[in-house]
Write an enzyme that holds these catalytic residues in place. Structure first.
Site, PDB file in Angstrom:
ATOM      1  N   ASN A 231      -9.662   0.381 -19.431  1.00 15.12           N
ATOM      2  CA  ASN A 231     -10.159  -0.781 -18.685  1.00 15.12           C
ATOM      3  C   ASN A 231     -11.491  -0.538 -17.972  1.00 15.12           C
ATOM      4  OD1 ASN A 231      -8.651   0.813 -16.910  1.00 15.12           O
ATOM      5  ND2 ASN A 231      -8.400  -0.881 -15.495  1.00 15.12           N
TER       6      ASN A 231
ATOM      7  N   GLU B 137      -3.820   8.482 -11.265  1.00 11.22           N
ATOM      8  CA  GLU B 137      -4.166   7.136 -10.777  1.00 11.22           C
ATOM      9  C   GLU B 137      -3.448   6.162 -11.696  1.00 11.22           C
ATOM     10  OE1 GLU B 137      -5.964   6.460  -8.163  1.00 11.22           O
ATOM     11  OE2 GLU B 137      -6.712   8.473  -7.736  1.00 11.22           O
TER      12      GLU B 137
ATOM     13  N   GLU C 187      -9.399   9.827  -5.875  1.00  9.17           N
ATOM     14  CA  GLU C 187     -10.682   9.949  -6.569  1.00  9.17           C
ATOM     15  C   GLU C 187     -11.766   9.423  -5.647  1.00  9.17           C
ATOM     16  OE1 GLU C 187     -10.135   8.159 -10.555  1.00  9.17           O
ATOM     17  OE2 GLU C 187      -9.961  10.257 -11.138  1.00  9.17           O
TER      18      GLU C 187
ATOM     19  N   CYS D 101      -6.356  -2.343 -12.079  1.00  8.65           N
ATOM     20  CA  CYS D 101      -5.173  -1.867 -11.357  1.00  8.65           C
ATOM     21  C   CYS D 101      -5.095  -2.446  -9.941  1.00  8.65           C
ATOM     22  CB  CYS D 101      -5.179  -0.346 -11.316  1.00  8.65           C
ATOM     23  SG  CYS D 101      -6.753   0.296 -10.756  1.00  8.65           S
TER      24      CYS D 101
END
Ligand code: NAD
Length: 491
Positions: A155, A254, A459, A288
């Site tokens: 994505n 993640e 991150e 997300c």
């Protein structure tokens, strides 16, 4: 329009190599063949990991001044900016994200992340404790973790690779990148920017193409991989955690999300409706942190539903390569089928489509659902499509309970003009990334990651960099005799 079919390759020890079985990616714009990529089996994965291991052990990459690694990151960031328009067109075609959004949000944002990590590399620090007795110098020294497997979803095929690669390289690690099988050409285009990069030893950056099985599995379970950094679904995250367990690899995961947006009746409603409609439908909901559950104080529920419907029906939908398109197609027929599966649950679960609910090729119409329970399938699981559920709540406590009532804990937003309420609610939300009176604010400097089943680790920001740093404590003793012997003998 992307002119020719891209023949993708693995990158091993500085050489681009092909051969063997292949898979294809197709343009989301016109269905044409876009790229053909080879599948890395365990043998190619092993060669890539060994190349990364050799570069870690034998080259000066980890041992040089951080400023030397920073120069490499700055140059690759500059190259990414220079190639941004071409790469954005490729990402738009391969993944379906509209080209203007891709350029502005993903690719330019990724170039900024390389620059951020170039600077951050120079901030890595250890410690000297002041608590030691005078004869002890007790220091904590940072080291790179080692060989990192970086597993990327489709994505954000450029940006999500840069978050990992930028941090890993800044810390002095070496890497094997595995792009998604949906977007091999987009992530490979990023890796080509490392070709002939002054100061980069061969083998520091490697790439293997292929699906989760066999390529991903071989990589994340390889005994010579020290760390796995993964972005993708919670289900795959679970598998990777298990695969990393036998050799106790460091992991950063993640994973999926189901962002809750809590809308109170004292908010600036126009701004909230704009942000939540964009938050729900941008990227076709394939984010997300997409606004997927809008939890609304009942007093303004009808106004919110009507305002969202007006906006959903007027957002420009179209070809991802058209600069005027804001909402493009989904990445693949497979993803459309997953979304359609959720749409099919809406009416059986007591819900109503306020708008949308229809599919045309790879396009799913922006869809608003009401009438479903917070624990219904469409309201509690990650759809990864342009589908938002609007749920009423009578009290702040009820809104928070609905927000926290899913297994995910990634994004959330709170809409209120009352600062005390904003603080109270954000404190109680089980989420790693909370926005107040906005949505989709991201910065290279601030850590991003999930709670609960949305992930492990962070991150971006210095917290993101520290995932790739291992600390070694070293104690120097200046006494002439061993302290335990002196103690035993009463001296
Ligand atoms: P996915 O989990 O299907 O695949 C992600 C990557 O993992 C791909 O490269 C895939 O080939 C690889 N993979 C699959 N099985 C594997 C295995 N057993 N071992 C090793 N690698 C394996 O996810 P996707 O469909 O590509 O991406 C969408 C998902 O990513 C969504 O759930 C979304 O929420 C999540 N995501 C999370 C974040 C975040 O930062 N939290 C960001 C973007 C996307």
């Amino acid at each position: 329009m992307i002119a020719d079919v891209i023949e993708a390759r693995h990158l091993v020890a500085g050489e681009w190599i092909g051969g063997g079985e292949t898979f294809e990616s197709r343009s989301t714009s016109d269905g044409s063949l876009l790229s053909r990529a080879p599948i890395a089996g365990p043998d190619v994965v092993d060669r890539a990991v060994q190349a990364a291991r050799r570069a870690f052990v034998e080259s000066d990459w980890k041992d040089r001044r951080a400023a030397g690694r920073a120069d490499v990151l700055l140059e690759v960031g500059r190259r990414l900016d220079e190639a941004a328009e071409d790469i954005s067109r490729l990402v738009a075609a391969e993944m379906g994200k509209p080209v203007r959004l891709t350029l502005h949000r993903e690719v330019r944002g990724a170039a900024d992340k390389f620059r951020y990590f170039a600077g951050a590399a120079r901030t890595i620090e250890g410690q000297v404790t002041g608590a030691s007795p005078a004869h002890i110098l007790d220091i904590t020294v940072p080291y790179p973790v080692g060989v990192c497997a970086l597993v990327i979803p489709w994505n954000d095929p450029v940006d999500l690779a840069v978050r990992k690669l930028g941090a890993a390289l800044a810390a002095g690690c070496t890497a094997v990148v595995k792009p998604s099988e949906e977007t091999p050409a987009s992530t490979e285009a990023l890796l080509h920017l490392f070709d002939d990069l002054p100061g980069l030893p061969p083998g520091v950056v490697n790439l293997v193409h292929g699906p989760g099985d066999p390529t991903g599995r071989a990589l994340v379970s390889h005994p010579d991989v020290d760390m796995v950094s993964f972005t993708g679904s919670t289900e795959t995250g679970r598998e990777i955690m298990a695969a990393a367990a036998p050799t106790l690899k460091r992991i950063s995961l993640e994973c999926g999300g189901k962002a809750a947006c809590l809308v109170f009746d004292d908010c600036d409603l126009d701004k909230a409706l704009d942000a939540l409609a964009w938050g729900a439908f941008l990227y076709g909901g394939q984010s997300c942190t997409a606004a997927t559950r809008i939890i609304v104080q009942r007093t303004i529920y009808d106004d919110v539903v009507a305002g969202l419907r007006d906006r959903a029906e007027s957002l420009p939908v179209g070809d991802p390569l058209d600069a005027d398109t804001l909402i493009g197609p989904l990445v693949s027929q497979r993803q459309v089928d997953i979304v359609r599966g959720f749409l099919d649950t809406v009416e059986p679960d007591g819900g109503t489509f306020v708008t949308g609910g229809t599919v045309d090729g790879l396009h799913v119409a922006p869809t608003i659902v009401t009438g479903v329970a917070p624990d219904s399938r469409v309201a509690s699981r990650e759809v990864f499509g342009p589908v938002v559920c609007v749920l009423p709540a009578d009290t702040e406590d009820e809104a928070i309970a609905i927000a926290n009532g899913v297994r995910y804990g990634l994004g959330a937003s709170v809409w209120t003009r009352d600062v005390s309420r904003a603080l109270r609610v954000t404190r109680r939300l089980e989420a790693g990334d909370v926005w107040v009176n906005t949505h989709y604010v991201r910065q290279s400097e601030t850590p991003f990651g999930g709670w609960k089943e949305s992930g492990v680790g962070r991150e971006l920001g210095l917290a993101g960099l520290s995932e790739y740093v291992a600390y070694k404590r070293v104690a120097f003793d200046t006494l002439p005799e061993f302290h335990l012997k002196s103690w035993w003998e009463g001296r």
